[in-house]
Design a protein around this motif. Structure first.
Motif, PDB file in Angstrom:
ATOM      1  N   TYR A   9      47.318  39.576  38.012  1.00  0.00           N
ATOM      2  CA  TYR A   9      45.883  39.572  37.708  1.00  0.00           C
ATOM      3  C   TYR A   9      45.073  39.216  38.950  1.00  0.00           C
ATOM      4  O   TYR A   9      44.145  39.932  39.326  1.00  0.00           O
ATOM      5  N   PHE A  10      45.421  38.089  39.586  1.00  0.00           N
ATOM      6  CA  PHE A  10      44.655  37.666  40.759  1.00  0.00           C
ATOM      7  C   PHE A  10      44.842  38.641  41.917  1.00  0.00           C
ATOM      8  O   PHE A  10      43.896  38.914  42.658  1.00  0.00           O
ATOM      9  N   ARG A  11      46.033  39.184  42.075  1.00  0.00           N
ATOM     10  CA  ARG A  11      46.289  40.128  43.164  1.00  0.00           C
ATOM     11  C   ARG A  11      45.441  41.382  42.993  1.00  0.00           C
ATOM     12  O   ARG A  11      44.807  41.841  43.946  1.00  0.00           O
ATOM     13  N   THR A  12      45.381  41.917  41.785  1.00  0.00           N
ATOM     14  CA  THR A  12      44.575  43.122  41.571  1.00  0.00           C
ATOM     15  C   THR A  12      43.082  42.813  41.640  1.00  0.00           C
ATOM     16  O   THR A  12      42.296  43.658  42.070  1.00  0.00           O
ATOM     17  N   THR A  13      42.705  41.610  41.238  1.00  0.00           N
ATOM     18  CA  THR A  13      41.305  41.203  41.338  1.00  0.00           C
ATOM     19  C   THR A  13      40.853  41.189  42.796  1.00  0.00           C
ATOM     20  O   THR A  13      39.756  41.631  43.120  1.00  0.00           O
ATOM     21  N   VAL A  14      41.724  40.686  43.661  1.00  0.00           N
ATOM     22  CA  VAL A  14      41.409  40.626  45.085  1.00  0.00           C
ATOM     23  C   VAL A  14      41.521  42.010  45.725  1.00  0.00           C
ATOM     24  O   VAL A  14      40.892  42.286  46.732  1.00  0.00           O
ATOM     25  N   GLY A  15      42.311  42.878  45.120  1.00  0.00           N
ATOM     26  CA  GLY A  15      42.459  44.227  45.650  1.00  0.00           C
ATOM     27  C   GLY A  15      43.519  44.350  46.714  1.00  0.00           C
ATOM     28  O   GLY A  15      43.367  45.106  47.668  1.00  0.00           O
ATOM     29  N   ALA A  20      51.458  44.313  50.454  1.00  0.00           N
ATOM     30  CA  ALA A  20      50.575  43.621  51.405  1.00  0.00           C
ATOM     31  C   ALA A  20      50.618  42.111  51.188  1.00  0.00           C
ATOM     32  O   ALA A  20      50.625  41.344  52.152  1.00  0.00           O
ATOM     33  N   LEU A  21      50.658  41.694  49.925  1.00  0.00           N
ATOM     34  CA  LEU A  21      50.756  40.263  49.628  1.00  0.00           C
ATOM     35  C   LEU A  21      52.048  39.695  50.181  1.00  0.00           C
ATOM     36  O   LEU A  21      52.050  38.648  50.831  1.00  0.00           O
ATOM     37  N   ALA A  22      53.145  40.388  49.943  1.00  0.00           N
ATOM     38  CA  ALA A  22      54.444  39.928  50.438  1.00  0.00           C
ATOM     39  C   ALA A  22      54.434  39.804  51.961  1.00  0.00           C
ATOM     40  O   ALA A  22      54.896  38.797  52.520  1.00  0.00           O
ATOM     41  N   LEU A  69      34.460  36.743  34.172  1.00  0.00           N
ATOM     42  CA  LEU A  69      33.827  37.528  35.225  1.00  0.00           C
ATOM     43  C   LEU A  69      34.584  38.826  35.447  1.00  0.00           C
ATOM     44  O   LEU A  69      35.806  38.872  35.350  1.00  0.00           O
ATOM     45  N   GLU A  70      33.840  39.863  35.724  1.00  0.00           N
ATOM     46  CA  GLU A  70      34.439  41.156  36.015  1.00  0.00           C
ATOM     47  C   GLU A  70      35.266  41.057  37.300  1.00  0.00           C
ATOM     48  O   GLU A  70      34.973  40.240  38.169  1.00  0.00           O
ATOM     49  N   PRO A  71      36.284  41.903  37.439  1.00  0.00           N
ATOM     50  CA  PRO A  71      37.118  41.869  38.646  1.00  0.00           C
ATOM     51  C   PRO A  71      36.328  42.027  39.941  1.00  0.00           C
ATOM     52  O   PRO A  71      36.652  41.390  40.947  1.00  0.00           O
ATOM     53  N   VAL A  73      33.322  40.972  40.545  1.00  0.00           N
ATOM     54  CA  VAL A  73      32.667  39.689  40.823  1.00  0.00           C
ATOM     55  C   VAL A  73      33.698  38.681  41.312  1.00  0.00           C
ATOM     56  O   VAL A  73      33.451  37.925  42.258  1.00  0.00           O
ATOM     57  N   GLN A  74      34.881  38.681  40.714  1.00  0.00           N
ATOM     58  CA  GLN A  74      35.955  37.790  41.165  1.00  0.00           C
ATOM     59  C   GLN A  74      36.307  38.082  42.625  1.00  0.00           C
ATOM     60  O   GLN A  74      36.525  37.164  43.416  1.00  0.00           O
ATOM     61  N   ARG A  75      36.352  39.364  42.976  1.00  0.00           N
ATOM     62  CA  ARG A  75      36.672  39.749  44.356  1.00  0.00           C
ATOM     63  C   ARG A  75      35.589  39.265  45.315  1.00  0.00           C
ATOM     64  O   ARG A  75      35.881  38.759  46.396  1.00  0.00           O
ATOM     65  N   LEU A  76      34.337  39.395  44.904  1.00  0.00           N
ATOM     66  CA  LEU A  76      33.233  38.901  45.730  1.00  0.00           C
ATOM     67  C   LEU A  76      33.330  37.387  45.923  1.00  0.00           C
ATOM     68  O   LEU A  76      33.158  36.878  47.031  1.00  0.00           O
ATOM     69  N   LEU A  77      33.621  36.672  44.844  1.00  0.00           N
ATOM     70  CA  LEU A  77      33.749  35.218  44.928  1.00  0.00           C
ATOM     71  C   LEU A  77      34.892  34.827  45.850  1.00  0.00           C
ATOM     72  O   LEU A  77      34.779  33.868  46.621  1.00  0.00           O
TER      73      LEU A  77
END
Length: 102
Positions: A9-15, A20-22, A69-71, A73-77
Motif C-alpha cells: 500500500y505505502f509503496r504504491t502510494t509513493v509510486g 526500486a524499493l529493494a 486520503l487519496e493516494p 495526496v499521500q504521495r504529496l505528503l
C-alpha cells in the motif's frame, strides 16, 4: 497485521516499484516480493529501512486506521516530509497563490 499488504500500500502510494524499493534499501527484489506475498516477514531492521525509503515512520506503518486520503495526496505528503522548512514555506505560498486564482 498483514505486513505485505501494508508495505505494498505505502509503496504504491509513493509510486515506487518493488525493484526500486529493494535497490534503494539494499535488499534482493525477491525479498520484497516474498514479504508482499506474505511468504516472509521482514526483520525489524529491514522494516525500518523500508519505512525510511517510503518516507513513513514505524508508527505510521503500524497505525491500522483506515487511510482517508487519496493516494495522490499521500504521495504529496510523503514528498513534503522531505522538504526543508524554507521549502515548505515556499510551497505553501505557491499553493495559496494557486487557490487564489480560482
Amino acid at each position: 497485521m498483514n505486513y505485505g499488504q501494508r508495505i505494498k500500500y505505502f509503496r504504491t502510494t509513493v509510486g515506487i516499484s518493488a525493484n526500486a524499493l529493494a535497490k534503494k534499501i539494499g535488499l534482493d527484489p525477491t525479498t520484497i516480493y516474498k514479504i508482499e506475498a506474505n511468504d516472509s516477514k521482514p526483520s525489524l531492521g529491514s522494516l525500518e529501512s523500508i519505512c525510511a525509503a517510503l518516507g513513513i515512520s514505524l508508527a505510521e506503518f503500524f497505525t491500522e486506521e483506515e487511510q482517508v486520503l487519496e493516494p495522490e495526496v499521500q504521495r504529496l505528503l510523503s514528498t513534503v516530509k522531505k522538504l526543508s522548512l524554507e521549502q515548505v514555506d515556499y510551497l505553501q505560498k505557491f499553493l495559496e497563490s494557486l487557490s487564489n486564482d480560482f
